[in-house]
Design a protein around this motif. Structure first.
Motif, short mmCIF file in Angstrom:
data_model
loop_
_atom_site.label_atom_id
_atom_site.label_comp_id
_atom_site.label_asym_id
_atom_site.label_seq_id
_atom_site.Cartn_x
_atom_site.Cartn_y
_atom_site.Cartn_z
N GLU A 193 0.85 4.18 -2.89
CA GLU A 193 0.54 5.58 -2.60
C GLU A 193 1.64 6.52 -3.07
OE1 GLU A 193 -0.09 5.60 1.58
OE2 GLU A 193 -2.19 4.92 1.47
N LYS A 194 2.84 6.02 -3.28
CA LYS A 194 3.96 6.88 -3.64
C LYS A 194 4.13 7.07 -5.15
CE LYS A 194 6.62 5.83 0.52
NZ LYS A 194 7.82 5.16 1.08
N ARG A 253 0.84 -1.21 0.00
CA ARG A 253 0.00 0.00 0.00
C ARG A 253 0.87 1.26 0.00
NH1 ARG A 253 -3.24 1.06 5.32
NH2 ARG A 253 -1.11 1.73 5.83
N ASP A 254 1.96 1.23 0.78
CA ASP A 254 2.85 2.40 0.82
C ASP A 254 3.49 2.64 -0.56
OD1 ASP A 254 2.30 2.75 3.48
OD2 ASP A 254 4.13 1.76 4.21
#
Length: 674
Positions: free
Chosen positions: A614-615, A610-611
């Motif tokens: 999101e980036k 997920r990180d």
């Protein structure tokens, strides 16, 4: 020399020979409780006198308050802040077990060091025989007359206690031991028998023209001496210095002769001087030891309490001011044990400044024996005249206030010389009473003494008693009654709990080891916490030649050599009752633990993907965004599946019946594994 690597055979022999109950009872007052023993935990401050459980069948201990647990090695390492090697070597010496190392050269050096102690026993024993022989020679005539006439001791008693005489010459013993017996002078000096001359040209005897009283250890070996002068020279008594054999604060005179009688009478009497103890033994009152004029320490008190089930100690010091001060000093060393109810303590001070020896001469052994019986019949610490079994009214009058309970004695000492009609002295006594009452943890006993203190302060004015009781209670409420318990760190995180349970079951439920190994390999799970990884590596390195049943003992000893690791793994290596209940259904617990670890790992991977998603910029890199989304969705689906598994296993665990728990309590009480 550096600590040698001890041979496993030596460690095993020590582990098999040493009794944990015996070792712990040297530091803790233990009471029998079913198949186990209980006492106050020495590793944390607290008022619970049964927090520590010692299980003889398993040779382990555990504190249910602070979590301290382990075997005999760990206990001695922690209580003395000592290394594993030092503990094993000391125990081997105590139980006469040969010490072997993995390096032959160091083994020989170690044996030479250990043999020094045995040589010292021999030197002190030779000195005791020399002094005893001198007593019955012409030069010891005055000393023998002193013993038989002034002290009224029989020849049998003199021989029983191996009393002797040190001749007046400056180097008589030196010549005997060094010149005749060819004992190295350094060894004689180390035994505390001779001293170097200030001029540096030789040695002289420490004891000269003195009546010699050997001090024995619990195995009846002479380890030191007390020397009494036969004239008015100072010091009146001269004791041996501290040596490798003798520590004054941990030895009680005549303990070797008193312990069987203490056990038989369920009572220990502590007097101040050598001859008080000797005279009482001659009178047939054998449950007597002497403190040798020093304050009693907890080590000495625990020695006494090992032999009395009811934990009853009677302090019988001189009735003069010095004797009262000695009693106060003696009590200071184990006051907490008395306040906590671990010791039944009474104070017997013989009036008119008499000591036990003088009382026996003036009265009789029967009178002293009746005095001891009367102590047990006292109410509130004071003897009732009509209850006395003495036929001599003068004796009754003399002893009526002689044997209060410890707390009553303290209260009466507070009032001595005080005028309660004076405001400042009244306030001083009140504050002293509050301090005494504040130490009493038991509520009903505290209430009893609040009423008693109020009565004394009111000076029999019934109108003031309830008011003073209220005032004492108000002041007590302002005090901090109990100190906070310092609890050891215990597993709190979900991951730590899950890994801990897997290791606990692997070690303590051998029949489930293959299941755990298979599930760890199948799910590709590794232990995350460093101390768990280190333990697992030690398990994997366990010698194939050893039986699986010995694994837990092997690990306990291996970890004991690594104090920090041992502390982190104590809850794994030794199970408390709560852990035993939690693991009653090992298969279900294993599945739950595996599911929780998988869930934690999956949630971690979910956050990772997920990180990353999101980036990134989805407009410029849509394919990578789609890839991350598929990973996120896959982890979400896995999380849902694992959450259901965890819920199911938790439901199974919640169904542990009362019968299961009752079974665990019964097993714990009997000391058996389940």
């Amino acid at each position: 020399m550096s600590n040698p690597k001890l041979h496993q055979e030596t460690i095993d022999q020590v582990s098999q020979r040493v009794d944990l109950v015996e070792v712990v009872s040297e530091h803790v007052v233990l009471r029998k409780s079913g198949a186990n023993y209980r006492g106050a935990c020495p590793f944390h401050k607290g008022t619970n006198q049964s927090a520590l459980t010692v299980t003889p069948s398993k040779q382990v201990y555990h504190c249910f308050s602070c979590g301290a647990s382990g075997n005999v090695f760990k206990f001695l390492m922690e209580i003395g802040d000592r290394s594993f090697n030092d503990v094993v070597i000391d125990l081997a010496q105590k139980y006469s077990i040969p010490v072997r190392t993995l390096e032959p050269a160091k083994s020989q050096e170690l044996q030479q060091q250990l043999s020094i102690q045995e040589q010292l026993f021999e030197v002190v024993g030779l000195a005791a025989s020399f002094f005893q022989h001198a007593l019955f020679s012409p030069q010891g005539q005055n000393a023998l007359e002193y013993l038989t006439h002034k002290r009224q001791l029989s020849i049998e008693t003199i021989q029983t206690f191996q009393l002797g005489y040190a001749p007046a010459g400056w180097d008589t013993l030196y010549s005997y031991l060094v010149k005749q017996k060819r004992i190295p002078v350094s060894l004689v000096e180390q035994a505390g028998l001779i001293m170097p001359r200030k001029t540096g040209d030789g040695y002289y005897d420490r004891f000269r023209d003195r009546l010699m009283i050997p001090i024995h250890d619990t195995r009846s070996r002479a380890i030191a001496f007390g020397g009494r002068c036969l004239d008015n020279s100072e010091p009146k008594y001269l004791n041996s210095p501290e040596t490798p054999l003798f520590s004054k604060s941990s030895i009680l005179f005549a303990m070797d002769k008193a312990r069987d009688a203490i056990s038989k009478n369920d009572q220990a009497i502590v007097v101040e001087g050598y001859f008080d103890a000797i005279a009482l033994h001659q009178a047939g009152i054998n449950q007597v030891v002497a403190s040798m004029g020093v304050a009693l320490g907890q080590t000495q008190i625990r020695q006494l309490l090992r032999y009395t089930d009811s934990k009853k100690i009677i302090l019988n010091f001189d009735g003069d001011k010095a004797g009262i001060n000695a009693a106060e000093r003696a009590i200071a060393g184990f006051k907490d044990l008395v306040y906590g109810g671990a010791v039944q303590l009474r104070i017997l001070t013989i009036p008119s400044g008499k000591d036990a020896d003088e009382f026996l001469k003036d009265k009789s052994p029967q009178a002293y024996q009746r005095l001891l019986q009367t102590i047990d019949r006292s109410e509130g610490g004071f003897l009732k005249l009509e209850d006395s079994i003495y036929s001599d009214p003068a004796t009754v009058k003399e002893l009526v206030h002689a044997a209060p309970l410890f707390l009553d004695w303290q209260i009466e000492q507070t009032l001595i010389g005080k005028d309660l009609n004076q405001a400042d002295q009244f306030q001083e006594c009140t504050q002293a009473f509050v301090k005494i009452l504040n130490e009493i943890p038991d509520g009903s006993l505290r209430t009893h003494y609040i009423h008693g203190c109020a009565q004394r302060l009111a000076q029999h004015n019934s109108y003031l008693i309830p008011r003073l009781e209220q005032d004492l209670r108000r002041q007590l409420r302002q005090q901090r009654w109990y100190s906070h318990k310092h609890r050891a760190n215990t597993p709190t995180s979900t991951l730590q709990i899950a890994e801990t349970q897997l290791l606990q079951i692997y070690l303590h439920f051998p029949q489930h080891r293959s299941l755990i190994t298979e599930m760890l390999e199948e799910t590709d799970i590794c232990f995350s916490l460093s101390h768990h990884r280190q333990l697992w590596q030690i398990i994997m390195d366990y010698p194939l030649s050893q039986t699986a049943e010995n694994l837990i003992t092997y690990l306990q000893i291996a970890c004991a050599e690594l104090p920090e690791l041992s502390s982190q793994l104590s809850h794994v290596l030794w199970l408390d009752q709560n852990a035993q209940v939690a693991l009653l259904r090992p298969t279900v617990v294993i599945k739950a633990a595996i599911a929780r670890i998988q869930l934690i790992m999956t949630e971690k991977k979910y956050r990772y993907w997920r990180d990353l998603w999101e980036k990134i910029d989805l407009k410029t890199n849509p394919d990578l965004g789609y890839y991350y989304q598929t990973k996120i969705q896959a982890e979400q689906a896995q999380i849902q599946t694992l959450q259901k598994q965890v819920e199911i296993t938790f439901t199974d665990l919640a169904e542990i019946t009362d019968d299961d728990q009752e079974r665990s309590y019964q097993l714990e009480a009997s000391g058996l594994d389940f």
